[in-house]
Write a protein that holds these residues in place. Structure first.
Motif, mmCIF file in Angstrom:
data_model
loop_
_atom_site.group_PDB
_atom_site.id
_atom_site.type_symbol
_atom_site.label_atom_id
_atom_site.label_comp_id
_atom_site.label_asym_id
_atom_site.label_seq_id
_atom_site.Cartn_x
_atom_site.Cartn_y
_atom_site.Cartn_z
ATOM 1 N N ARG A 184 15.571 7.224 17.355
ATOM 2 C CA ARG A 184 16.421 7.113 18.545
ATOM 3 C C ARG A 184 16.242 8.271 19.525
ATOM 4 O O ARG A 184 16.228 8.080 20.742
ATOM 5 C CB ARG A 184 17.887 6.990 18.102
ATOM 6 N N TYR A 185 16.070 9.484 19.019
ATOM 7 C CA TYR A 185 15.961 10.649 19.901
ATOM 8 C C TYR A 185 14.610 11.355 19.762
ATOM 9 O O TYR A 185 14.426 12.449 20.273
ATOM 10 C CB TYR A 185 17.086 11.639 19.592
ATOM 11 N N ALA A 186 13.679 10.709 19.080
ATOM 12 C CA ALA A 186 12.396 11.355 18.783
ATOM 13 C C ALA A 186 11.297 10.923 19.750
ATOM 14 O O ALA A 186 11.380 9.881 20.403
ATOM 15 C CB ALA A 186 11.973 11.035 17.348
ATOM 16 N N ASP A 187 10.254 11.728 19.803
ATOM 17 C CA ASP A 187 9.039 11.363 20.533
ATOM 18 C C ASP A 187 8.065 10.651 19.597
ATOM 19 O O ASP A 187 7.327 9.762 20.011
ATOM 20 C CB ASP A 187 8.377 12.615 21.111
ATOM 21 N N VAL A 188 8.080 11.071 18.346
ATOM 22 C CA VAL A 188 7.208 10.481 17.319
ATOM 23 C C VAL A 188 8.027 10.313 16.039
ATOM 24 O O VAL A 188 8.744 11.217 15.644
ATOM 25 C CB VAL A 188 5.990 11.389 17.026
ATOM 26 N N VAL A 189 7.896 9.158 15.413
ATOM 27 C CA VAL A 189 8.563 8.936 14.124
ATOM 28 C C VAL A 189 7.517 8.474 13.122
ATOM 29 O O VAL A 189 6.633 7.676 13.446
ATOM 30 C CB VAL A 189 9.699 7.896 14.235
ATOM 31 N N ASP A 190 7.606 9.018 11.914
ATOM 32 C CA ASP A 190 6.704 8.602 10.848
ATOM 33 C C ASP A 190 7.487 7.835 9.797
ATOM 34 O O ASP A 190 8.546 8.271 9.341
ATOM 35 C CB ASP A 190 6.036 9.809 10.188
ATOM 36 N N ILE A 191 6.954 6.677 9.408
ATOM 37 C CA ILE A 191 7.543 5.868 8.351
ATOM 38 C C ILE A 191 6.811 6.219 7.067
ATOM 39 O O ILE A 191 5.634 5.888 6.900
ATOM 40 C CB ILE A 191 7.388 4.365 8.676
ATOM 41 N N GLN A 192 7.497 6.874 6.159
ATOM 42 C CA GLN A 192 6.841 7.357 4.944
ATOM 43 C C GLN A 192 6.672 6.213 3.935
ATOM 44 O O GLN A 192 7.393 6.132 2.941
ATOM 45 C CB GLN A 192 7.629 8.523 4.347
ATOM 46 N N ALA A 193 5.674 5.408 4.189
ATOM 47 C CA ALA A 193 5.421 4.219 3.376
ATOM 48 C C ALA A 193 4.302 4.419 2.367
ATOM 49 O O ALA A 193 3.978 3.502 1.609
ATOM 50 C CB ALA A 193 5.067 3.043 4.286
ATOM 51 N N GLN A 194 3.706 5.599 2.337
ATOM 52 C CA GLN A 194 2.488 5.812 1.558
ATOM 53 C C GLN A 194 2.653 5.514 0.060
ATOM 54 O O GLN A 194 1.686 5.165 -0.623
ATOM 55 C CB GLN A 194 1.965 7.236 1.743
ATOM 56 N N ILE A 227 0.053 7.201 5.152
ATOM 57 C CA ILE A 227 -0.973 6.825 4.181
ATOM 58 C C ILE A 227 -1.370 8.112 3.473
ATOM 59 O O ILE A 227 -1.176 9.208 3.997
ATOM 60 C CB ILE A 227 -2.210 6.159 4.827
ATOM 61 N N SER A 228 -1.930 7.991 2.291
ATOM 62 C CA SER A 228 -2.211 9.194 1.517
ATOM 63 C C SER A 228 -3.368 8.978 0.550
ATOM 64 O O SER A 228 -3.560 7.874 0.034
ATOM 65 C CB SER A 228 -0.963 9.624 0.740
ATOM 66 N N THR A 229 -4.114 10.054 0.306
ATOM 67 C CA THR A 229 -5.178 10.005 -0.694
ATOM 68 C C THR A 229 -4.622 10.155 -2.101
ATOM 69 O O THR A 229 -5.335 9.943 -3.076
ATOM 70 C CB THR A 229 -6.195 11.134 -0.443
ATOM 71 N N ASN A 230 -3.351 10.528 -2.204
ATOM 72 C CA ASN A 230 -2.758 10.783 -3.515
ATOM 73 C C ASN A 230 -1.237 10.730 -3.412
ATOM 74 O O ASN A 230 -0.557 11.729 -3.586
ATOM 75 C CB ASN A 230 -3.220 12.158 -4.017
ATOM 76 N N PRO A 231 -0.684 9.542 -3.113
ATOM 77 C CA PRO A 231 0.769 9.459 -2.916
ATOM 78 C C PRO A 231 1.549 9.658 -4.210
ATOM 79 O O PRO A 231 1.532 8.796 -5.091
ATOM 80 C CB PRO A 231 0.965 8.048 -2.348
ATOM 81 N N ASP A 240 -8.055 0.859 -0.751
ATOM 82 C CA ASP A 240 -6.595 0.689 -0.707
ATOM 83 C C ASP A 240 -6.057 1.111 0.662
ATOM 84 O O ASP A 240 -5.234 0.420 1.270
ATOM 85 C CB ASP A 240 -5.921 1.532 -1.785
ATOM 86 N N ILE A 241 -6.520 2.258 1.115
ATOM 87 C CA ILE A 241 -6.032 2.800 2.387
ATOM 88 C C ILE A 241 -6.493 1.949 3.557
ATOM 89 O O ILE A 241 -5.723 1.660 4.483
ATOM 90 C CB ILE A 241 -6.496 4.260 2.546
ATOM 91 N N LEU A 242 -7.742 1.515 3.528
ATOM 92 C CA LEU A 242 -8.269 0.691 4.615
ATOM 93 C C LEU A 242 -7.549 -0.649 4.700
ATOM 94 O O LEU A 242 -7.290 -1.156 5.794
ATOM 95 C CB LEU A 242 -9.767 0.483 4.430
ATOM 96 N N ARG A 243 -7.204 -1.214 3.554
ATOM 97 C CA ARG A 243 -6.441 -2.470 3.573
ATOM 98 C C ARG A 243 -5.051 -2.250 4.168
ATOM 99 O O ARG A 243 -4.551 -3.089 4.933
ATOM 100 C CB ARG A 243 -6.336 -3.049 2.159
#
Length: 287
Positions: A184-194, A227-231, A240-243
């Motif tokens: 709501r008040y951010a310029d960038v938000v990250d969805i931690q879905a990794q 996304i992560s190499t080692n979540p 996995d990451i490319l999909r």
């Protein structure tokens, strides 16, 4: 006898019109698919992964002029100038942000601040219990200093906000509107879905819904997905990451590409695997 020429002529015109419309739709569809396929990705990198990518000349060139967000820190190293990166400082608490801005300890070249509030020892309990309030306080403070505000509330905040729920953490995250409050008040938000990236369908369903919530709350926000190499210690591959990226690329603006090494912030992480990230970047460049 009635002439059949008019009807034949009409049929011919109709066929031509159908062919023209089909060709037009095919052209537009092809153009759209081509544009989507080459949609620029905004990246966010942090930690020693930055140095590892920068050390590989071929991989580093893939990020030239991509304007990635890059976290400043002792493990990051020099950021290649050709990237045109946007450096930012990371904090796990509002109090940390407030102190750094008050005392003047923020890196002089930082253009933004990320508030990485999660259910861990680094974020005060009161901030975990009311993330929306502290995200607004942090956003107001950061913006008052002329800086970009990035936020990345952890999915594990549901363990505090809805401890008794029988939902999955991801479903609870959506029900609680955590992405909307953060955006709501951010310029960038990250969805931690990794943490769910190995299950492409599950990952995509979650990211698409969370991104929609974020944009509904703030149409101007830049939406990234994790996304992560080692979540959290999970073994994943470049495939996995490319999909995960292919399934969500139309729904987000980019990705926080975490390339973690074992540390106090990721005690369950396994080996440092920048090679996986580099393979992902290389393969994306050939698509």
């Amino acid at each position: 006898m009635t002439s059949c020429f008019p009807s034949k002529r009409l049929a011919f015109v109709v066929v031509l019109a159908v062919v023209f419309v089909w060709h037009l739709l095919f052209t537009v569809s092809t153009h759209f698919a081509h544009a989507t396929e080459h949609k620029p990705i905004r990246w966010l990198f942090a930690g020693p992964g930055v140095a590892a990518i920068a050390a590989d000349a071929n991989a580093s060139r893939l990020l030239d002029n991509s304007e990635p967000f890059v976290m400043l820190g002792r493990n990051v190293g020099a950021i290649p100038p050709a990237w045109n990166a946007i450096p930012f400082a990371s904090f796990t608490s509002f109090l940390g942000i407030k102190s750094a801005l008050k005392v003047g300890t923020l890196a002089h070249d930082a253009e933004g601040i990320i508030y990485d509030n999660e259910n861990w020892q680094f974020t005060p309990v009161e901030e975990q219990q009311n993330p929306a309030r502290y995200e607004k306080l942090a956003a107001d403070l950061v913006h008052a200093h002329g800086l970009l505000f990035l936020t990345a509330p952890g999915v594990d905040l549901v363990n505090v906000l809805a401890a008794e729920t029988r939902m999955t953490p991801y479903d609870a995250y959506l029900r609680l509107g955590i992405a909307a409050d953060a955006a709501r008040y951010a310029d960038v938000v990250d969805i931690q879905a990794q943490g769910s990236e190995r299950d492409t369908t599950f990952y995509a369903n979650f990211v698409v819904q969370a991104a929609a919530q974020a944009r509904q709350a703030n149409p101007n926000v830049l939406v990234l997905a994790g996304i992560s190499t080692n979540p959290s210690g999970q073994q994943v591959t470049a495939n996995d990451i490319l999909r995960a990226i292919a399934a969500t690329r139309d729904s987000v603006d980019g990705y926080w590409f975490s390339i973690p090494a074992p540390s106090e912030y990721c005690p369950s992480c396994n080996s440092f695997r920048p090679d996986i990230a580099i393979e992902v970047l290389r393969r994306l460049a050939t698509q």
